[in-house]
Design a protein around this motif. Structure first.
Motif, mmCIF file in Angstrom:
data_model
loop_
_atom_site.group_PDB
_atom_site.id
_atom_site.type_symbol
_atom_site.label_atom_id
_atom_site.label_comp_id
_atom_site.label_asym_id
_atom_site.label_seq_id
_atom_site.Cartn_x
_atom_site.Cartn_y
_atom_site.Cartn_z
ATOM 1 N N ASP A 1 -40.843 66.464 25.599
ATOM 2 C CA ASP A 1 -39.383 66.500 25.537
ATOM 3 C C ASP A 1 -38.890 67.278 24.318
ATOM 4 N N ASP A 2 -39.730 67.364 23.316
ATOM 5 C CA ASP A 2 -39.358 68.069 22.089
ATOM 6 C C ASP A 2 -40.182 69.338 21.898
ATOM 7 N N ALA A 3 -40.689 69.896 23.001
ATOM 8 C CA ALA A 3 -41.551 71.081 22.908
ATOM 9 C C ALA A 3 -40.858 72.246 22.224
ATOM 10 N N ALA A 4 -39.540 72.365 22.383
ATOM 11 C CA ALA A 4 -38.814 73.480 21.765
ATOM 12 C C ALA A 4 -38.936 73.439 20.244
ATOM 13 N N PHE A 5 -39.044 72.243 19.676
ATOM 14 C CA PHE A 5 -39.182 72.132 18.224
ATOM 15 C C PHE A 5 -40.609 72.456 17.792
ATOM 16 N N ARG A 6 -41.577 72.146 18.637
ATOM 17 C CA ARG A 6 -42.952 72.547 18.327
ATOM 18 C C ARG A 6 -43.087 74.064 18.338
ATOM 19 N N ASP A 7 -42.262 74.724 19.150
ATOM 20 C CA ASP A 7 -42.342 76.180 19.278
ATOM 21 C C ASP A 7 -41.792 76.916 18.063
ATOM 22 N N ILE A 8 -41.116 76.202 17.152
ATOM 23 C CA ILE A 8 -40.602 76.861 15.942
ATOM 24 C C ILE A 8 -41.441 76.442 14.739
ATOM 25 N N SER A 9 -42.728 76.300 14.970
ATOM 26 C CA SER A 9 -43.660 75.909 13.911
ATOM 27 C C SER A 9 -43.500 76.784 12.675
ATOM 28 N N GLY A 10 -43.461 76.141 11.527
ATOM 29 C CA GLY A 10 -43.326 76.853 10.264
ATOM 30 C C GLY A 10 -41.925 76.857 9.696
ATOM 31 N N VAL A 11 -40.942 76.441 10.479
ATOM 32 C CA VAL A 11 -39.565 76.388 10.004
ATOM 33 C C VAL A 11 -39.355 75.107 9.187
ATOM 34 N N ALA A 12 -38.821 75.272 7.999
ATOM 35 C CA ALA A 12 -38.515 74.128 7.136
ATOM 36 C C ALA A 12 -37.026 74.124 6.832
ATOM 37 N N ARG B 1 -47.484 70.757 16.188
ATOM 38 C CA ARG B 1 -47.733 69.445 16.794
ATOM 39 C C ARG B 1 -46.545 68.500 16.688
ATOM 40 N N GLY B 2 -45.625 68.795 15.755
ATOM 41 C CA GLY B 2 -44.486 67.884 15.615
ATOM 42 C C GLY B 2 -43.714 68.078 14.334
ATOM 43 N N LEU B 3 -43.703 67.041 13.496
ATOM 44 C CA LEU B 3 -42.881 67.026 12.282
ATOM 45 C C LEU B 3 -43.724 66.736 11.050
ATOM 46 N N SER B 4 -43.428 67.470 9.978
ATOM 47 C CA SER B 4 -44.095 67.228 8.704
ATOM 48 C C SER B 4 -43.111 67.558 7.591
ATOM 49 N N GLY B 5 -43.623 67.860 6.406
ATOM 50 C CA GLY B 5 -42.771 68.099 5.248
ATOM 51 C C GLY B 5 -42.577 66.828 4.444
ATOM 52 N N PRO B 6 -42.175 66.950 3.179
ATOM 53 C CA PRO B 6 -42.072 65.778 2.295
ATOM 54 C C PRO B 6 -41.214 64.643 2.837
ATOM 55 N N ALA B 7 -40.037 64.950 3.395
ATOM 56 C CA ALA B 7 -39.164 63.873 3.890
ATOM 57 C C ALA B 7 -39.824 63.120 5.028
ATOM 58 N N ILE B 8 -40.494 63.852 5.902
ATOM 59 C CA ILE B 8 -41.157 63.228 7.053
ATOM 60 C C ILE B 8 -42.349 62.387 6.603
ATOM 61 N N LEU B 9 -43.147 62.934 5.677
ATOM 62 C CA LEU B 9 -44.288 62.156 5.184
ATOM 63 C C LEU B 9 -43.813 60.857 4.550
ATOM 64 N N GLN B 10 -42.711 60.921 3.821
ATOM 65 C CA GLN B 10 -42.190 59.711 3.191
ATOM 66 C C GLN B 10 -41.823 58.646 4.233
ATOM 67 N N VAL B 11 -41.063 59.027 5.249
ATOM 68 C CA VAL B 11 -40.625 58.013 6.213
ATOM 69 C C VAL B 11 -41.772 57.535 7.094
ATOM 70 N N SER B 12 -42.840 58.339 7.200
ATOM 71 C CA SER B 12 -43.966 57.940 8.057
ATOM 72 C C SER B 12 -44.586 56.628 7.608
#
Length: 388
Positions: A194-205, A226-237
């Motif tokens: 359902d969120d494939a469009a966001f996977r397709d913009i890999s590397g965008v921060a 594969r999905g979501l990363s970055g400092p904010a995402i790692l924190q909430v994980s």
């Protein structure tokens, strides 16, 4: 060979504990199956080791007992460790949000800790298997040695390619200690089709505020293949539970920004307004997903408010995380209810200690977990020396 303490695990916590106990007069054996000491320290912070954080306080740690970390953190602080770093002539710098890094290399921190161990006469045995562990008549036996004190400093199972395992939990269970179910923490999320469009913009921060289950962090979010990363995402994980939605505010004060765009370029579409504030690839995906059905000039305040609400609460339903392979640390672990917060000793098993990542204390991203390693290691090391 008989010692005052056998420390299992030559990571940050084990090294700090060994140095502290050794310099206080204890005879210490430090054992690790890895060929190098401090392997996680060496790869941390892009090889420069985010060794502590100026904002360290107990509220920035997760635990079933949120008060447990207070004692150790208050008795050996971030400033104490920084003083040690400076005493060894290691140049350092502060990045955002209080994060302290070596100017040169994480190798300097490991060398410093090994030097401190040497000052205390610590015997360090690497590439050594722990073997069977036993306890009788107040004496622990492990790695071909005996001692009245045994320290579990073997960490958690995060980053298994570096040799990380859950052996700490096996040892703890052997002595009747409970385990808070471990889980990957500070880890990227995976997204579904359902969120494939966001996977397709890999590397965008993008600068953002990421939120989950009432906890929010303002840092960058990163879209990956594969999905979501970055400092904010790692924190909430670290606060996430399966099934919980993750929201990202990618455009704070979006309503005012959209109204301004409507005034300046009434014949433009939503994408034109978004490109002014967001990376183009992200703006493209959001314009399709939100789909404002008219030019900006024809959009009512209500319509723009609806768009703004979605931009400020962009919602994802992760299918999971990337697991221990990509997790910086492990949440959960040896139950703090079984330990003394002052000494890290097991309440029901005299002479048994647990420190660092092996314990159910997990810090935020940004040097907090290393500070817990230093603080808990010092607490146990002092207690071991005091019992001689």
């Amino acid at each position: 060979m008989h010692y005052d303490a056998i420390i299992l695990g030559a990571g940050g916590a084990g090294l700090m504990c060994a140095a502290t106990a050794g310099q206080a007069g204890a005879r210490v054996l430090l054992v690790d199956h890895a060929p190098k000491a401090g392997k996680k320290v060496l790869i941390s912070g892009g090889g420069r080791c985010n060794f502590t954080n100026t904002g360290t306080e107990a509220s920035r740690f997760l635990s079933e007992n949120p008060h447990f970390a207070k004692s150790a953190l208050s008795r050996y602080t971030q400033w104490d460790f920084l003083e040690l770093v400076q005493a060894h002539g290691i140049a350092w710098h502060e990045k955002t949000l209080g994060q302290l890094f070596c100017d040169d290399s994480a190798r300097q921190i490991v060398a410093m800790l090994l030097d401190e161990c040497a000052k205390g006469g610590v015997e360090v045995r690497l590439s050594t298997e722990i073997g069977e562990i036993s306890h009788a008549d107040g004496i622990y036996r492990a790695a071909g040695a005996t001692a009245p004190a045994l320290v579990i400093a073997t960490g958690g199972p995060s980053i298994p390619k570096m040799g990380a395992t859950g052996i700490a939990y096996d040892i703890a269970r052997q002595f009747g200690l409970n385990i808070v179910p471990p889980r990957p923490a500070l880890v990227p999320f995976t997204l579904g089709d359902d969120d494939a469009a966001f996977r397709d913009i890999s590397g965008v921060a993008v600068p953002s505020v990421a939120s989950v289950r009432g906890k929010s962090f303002e840092e960058a979010s990163l879209f990956t293949h594969r999905g979501l990363s970055g400092p904010a995402i790692l924190q909430v994980s670290s606060y996430w539970a399966p099934g919980a939605p993750v929201t990202i505010n990618v455009l704070p004060d979006a309503g005012a920004k959209l109204r301004d765009a409507r005034k300046r370029m009434p014949r433009a579409g939503l994408k034109a307004a978004l490109v002014e504030h967001l990376p183009k690839r992200l703006a493209d995906v959001l314009a399709v997903r939100i789909a404002l059905p008219t030019e900006l000039g024809n959009a009512s305040d209500t319509m723009l408010d609806g768009v703004a609400a979605r931009l400020e609460n962009l919602t994802f339903h992760p299918t999971g995380t990337e697991g221990y392979a990509k997790a910086e640390v492990t949440a959960g672990g040896i139950d703090t209810a079984a330990l003394s917060s002052k000494t890290m000793e097991a309440r029901t098993v005299p002479g048994l200690y647990a420190i660092g990542e092996a314990v159910d204390v997990t810090g935020w991203l940004g040097g907090y977990n290393f500070q817990w390693a230093w603080s808990s290691g010092v607490a146990a090391g002092q207690a071991i020396a005091a019992r001689r």
